[in-house]
Design a protein around this motif. Structure first.
Motif, PDB file in Angstrom:
ATOM      1  N   MET A  84       0.831  -1.298   0.037  1.00  0.00           N
ATOM      2  CA  MET A  84      -0.075  -0.140   0.058  1.00  0.00           C
ATOM      3  C   MET A  84       0.972   1.272  -0.125  1.00  0.00           C
ATOM      4  N   SER A  85       1.959   1.256   0.840  1.00  0.00           N
ATOM      5  CA  SER A  85       2.989   2.117   0.606  1.00  0.00           C
ATOM      6  C   SER A  85       3.533   2.735  -0.673  1.00  0.00           C
ATOM      7  N   SER A  86       4.042   1.646  -1.445  1.00  0.00           N
ATOM      8  CA  SER A  86       4.465   1.942  -2.607  1.00  0.00           C
ATOM      9  C   SER A  86       3.308   2.393  -3.399  1.00  0.00           C
ATOM     10  N   LEU A  87       2.175   1.974  -3.418  1.00  0.00           N
ATOM     11  CA  LEU A  87       1.106   2.387  -4.374  1.00  0.00           C
ATOM     12  C   LEU A  87       0.638   3.836  -4.248  1.00  0.00           C
ATOM     13  N   SER A  88       0.632   4.186  -2.629  1.00  0.00           N
ATOM     14  CA  SER A  88       0.236   5.548  -2.574  1.00  0.00           C
ATOM     15  C   SER A  88       1.304   6.534  -2.776  1.00  0.00           C
ATOM     16  N   THR A  89       2.409   6.251  -3.140  1.00  0.00           N
ATOM     17  CA  THR A  89       3.703   7.341  -3.570  1.00  0.00           C
ATOM     18  C   THR A  89       3.360   7.804  -4.982  1.00  0.00           C
ATOM     19  N   ARG A  90       2.622   6.968  -5.547  1.00  0.00           N
ATOM     20  CA  ARG A  90       2.276   7.275  -7.164  1.00  0.00           C
ATOM     21  C   ARG A  90       0.720   7.598  -7.378  1.00  0.00           C
ATOM     22  N   PHE A  91      -0.119   6.996  -6.706  1.00  0.00           N
ATOM     23  CA  PHE A  91      -1.588   7.211  -6.787  1.00  0.00           C
ATOM     24  C   PHE A  91      -2.342   7.529  -5.603  1.00  0.00           C
ATOM     25  N   TRP A  92      -3.542   8.045  -5.901  1.00  0.00           N
ATOM     26  CA  TRP A  92      -4.307   8.261  -4.513  1.00  0.00           C
ATOM     27  C   TRP A  92      -5.677   7.454  -5.204  1.00  0.00           C
ATOM     28  N   ILE A  93      -5.799   6.530  -4.066  1.00  0.00           N
ATOM     29  CA  ILE A  93      -7.131   5.629  -4.360  1.00  0.00           C
ATOM     30  C   ILE A  93      -7.827   5.612  -3.241  1.00  0.00           C
ATOM     31  N   GLU A  94      -9.004   5.756  -3.335  1.00  0.00           N
ATOM     32  CA  GLU A  94     -10.245   5.867  -2.154  1.00  0.00           C
ATOM     33  C   GLU A  94     -10.522   4.628  -1.811  1.00  0.00           C
ATOM     34  N   ALA A  95     -10.364   4.311  -0.448  1.00  0.00           N
ATOM     35  CA  ALA A  95     -10.400   3.217   0.272  1.00  0.00           C
ATOM     36  C   ALA A  95      -9.529   2.109  -0.485  1.00  0.00           C
ATOM     37  N   ALA A  96      -8.360   2.322  -0.340  1.00  0.00           N
ATOM     38  CA  ALA A  96      -7.271   1.615  -0.972  1.00  0.00           C
ATOM     39  C   ALA A  96      -6.958   0.486   0.141  1.00  0.00           C
ATOM     40  N   ARG A  97      -7.066   0.590   1.531  1.00  0.00           N
ATOM     41  CA  ARG A  97      -6.875  -0.613   2.388  1.00  0.00           C
ATOM     42  C   ARG A  97      -7.877  -1.512   1.961  1.00  0.00           C
ATOM     43  N   GLU A  98      -9.251  -1.120   2.131  1.00  0.00           N
ATOM     44  CA  GLU A  98     -10.360  -2.146   1.955  1.00  0.00           C
ATOM     45  C   GLU A  98     -10.126  -3.056   0.588  1.00  0.00           C
ATOM     46  N   GLU A  99      -9.786  -2.337  -0.517  1.00  0.00           N
ATOM     47  CA  GLU A  99      -9.667  -2.896  -1.604  1.00  0.00           C
ATOM     48  C   GLU A  99      -8.444  -3.872  -1.515  1.00  0.00           C
ATOM     49  N   ILE A 100      -7.255  -3.750  -0.965  1.00  0.00           N
ATOM     50  CA  ILE A 100      -6.161  -4.706  -0.972  1.00  0.00           C
ATOM     51  C   ILE A 100      -6.636  -5.818   0.027  1.00  0.00           C
ATOM     52  N   GLN A 101      -7.302  -5.363   1.159  1.00  0.00           N
ATOM     53  CA  GLN A 101      -7.752  -6.546   1.873  1.00  0.00           C
ATOM     54  C   GLN A 101      -8.711  -7.619   1.241  1.00  0.00           C
ATOM     55  N   ASP A 102      -9.538  -7.097   0.261  1.00  0.00           N
ATOM     56  CA  ASP A 102     -10.419  -7.947  -0.477  1.00  0.00           C
ATOM     57  C   ASP A 102      -9.601  -8.630  -1.486  1.00  0.00           C
ATOM     58  N   TRP A 103      -8.677  -8.051  -1.983  1.00  0.00           N
ATOM     59  CA  TRP A 103      -7.811  -8.738  -2.960  1.00  0.00           C
ATOM     60  C   TRP A 103      -7.006  -9.962  -2.471  1.00  0.00           C
ATOM     61  N   GLU A 104      -6.404  -9.379  -1.025  1.00  0.00           N
ATOM     62  CA  GLU A 104      -5.783 -10.656  -0.246  1.00  0.00           C
ATOM     63  C   GLU A 104      -6.775 -11.775   0.052  1.00  0.00           C
ATOM     64  N   ASN A 105      -7.932 -11.643   0.387  1.00  0.00           N
ATOM     65  CA  ASN A 105      -8.785 -12.764   0.909  1.00  0.00           C
ATOM     66  C   ASN A 105      -9.207 -13.530  -0.257  1.00  0.00           C
ATOM     67  N   GLU A 106      -8.965 -13.053  -1.660  1.00  0.00           N
ATOM     68  CA  GLU A 106      -9.351 -13.731  -2.924  1.00  0.00           C
ATOM     69  C   GLU A 106      -8.318 -14.496  -3.489  1.00  0.00           C
ATOM     70  N   CYS A 107      -6.810 -13.896  -3.292  1.00  0.00           N
ATOM     71  CA  CYS A 107      -6.015 -14.482  -3.926  1.00  0.00           C
ATOM     72  C   CYS A 107      -5.338 -15.453  -2.990  1.00  0.00           C
ATOM     73  N   SER A 108      -5.192 -16.733  -3.717  1.00  0.00           N
ATOM     74  CA  SER A 108      -4.754 -17.930  -2.966  1.00  0.00           C
ATOM     75  C   SER A 108      -3.216 -18.086  -2.478  1.00  0.00           C
ATOM     76  N   TYR A 109      -2.402 -17.329  -3.407  1.00  0.00           N
ATOM     77  CA  TYR A 109      -1.035 -17.290  -3.008  1.00  0.00           C
ATOM     78  C   TYR A 109      -0.966 -16.434  -1.905  1.00  0.00           C
ATOM     79  N   CYS A 110      -1.845 -15.175  -1.835  1.00  0.00           N
ATOM     80  CA  CYS A 110      -1.538 -14.426  -0.448  1.00  0.00           C
ATOM     81  C   CYS A 110      -2.124 -15.047   0.603  1.00  0.00           C
ATOM     82  N   LYS A 111      -3.122 -15.735   0.501  1.00  0.00           N
ATOM     83  CA  LYS A 111      -3.738 -16.526   1.548  1.00  0.00           C
ATOM     84  C   LYS A 111      -2.560 -17.426   2.497  1.00  0.00           C
TER      85      LYS A 111
END
Length: 141
Positions: free
Chosen positions: A1-28
């Motif tokens: 999230m820190s590397s992403l926020s240096t270049r882009f501003w995404i609203e509710a980025a933390r929730e989107e990253i958590q949703d992606w981590e819950n779906e990705c089997s490698y991240c799990k």
């Protein structure tokens, strides 16, 4: 999230990253923690090491099982008497004809004639096991 926020501003980025981590089997798998098993202490009877199998034995019943006798006409209830060695976890099965004390004694005599007399027996204090308590105190092997 820190590397992403240096270049882009995404609203509710933390929730989107958590949703992606819950779906990705490698991240799990990468975030999973190893389980720690808590084992109960063994009873003292399991720690004694006798020289032969079934010296320390546990007994239990299973069933009823419906058996067919003869030419498939008579159906009878039978019970499985399960003897387990407490040190090696070996299993000896005997058929009992009922839940009464005499049926258990017959199964126990068949067991002891094949495996030898037990030093210690452990049971769940079923009524058929409690009923023979006086029998073993009177007869010493």
């Amino acid at each position: 999230m820190s590397s992403l926020s240096t270049r882009f501003w995404i609203e509710a980025a933390r929730e989107e990253i958590q949703d992606w981590e819950n779906e990705c089997s490698y991240c799990k798998r990468a975030k999973s923690k190893s389980a720690i098993q808590i084992m109960a202490p063994l009873p003292d009877i399991r720690l004694d090491m006798p020289m032969r199998a079934f010296a320390h034995t546990a007994v239990d019943y299973a069933g009823p099982y419906i058996t067919i006798q003869g030419c498939g006409k008579r159906r009878e209830k039978r019970y499985l008497c399960l003897f387990t060695c407490l040190t090696s976890r070996a299993v000896h099965l005997e058929m009992a004809y009922g839940l009464d004390t005499s049926s258990f004694l017959n199964a126990f005599y068949r067991f002891t004639s094949r495996r030898g007399v037990t030093v210690k027996m452990n049971s769940d204090n079923g009524t058929n096991f409690v009923g023979i308590k006086g029998t073993f105190e009177e007869t010493r092997y």
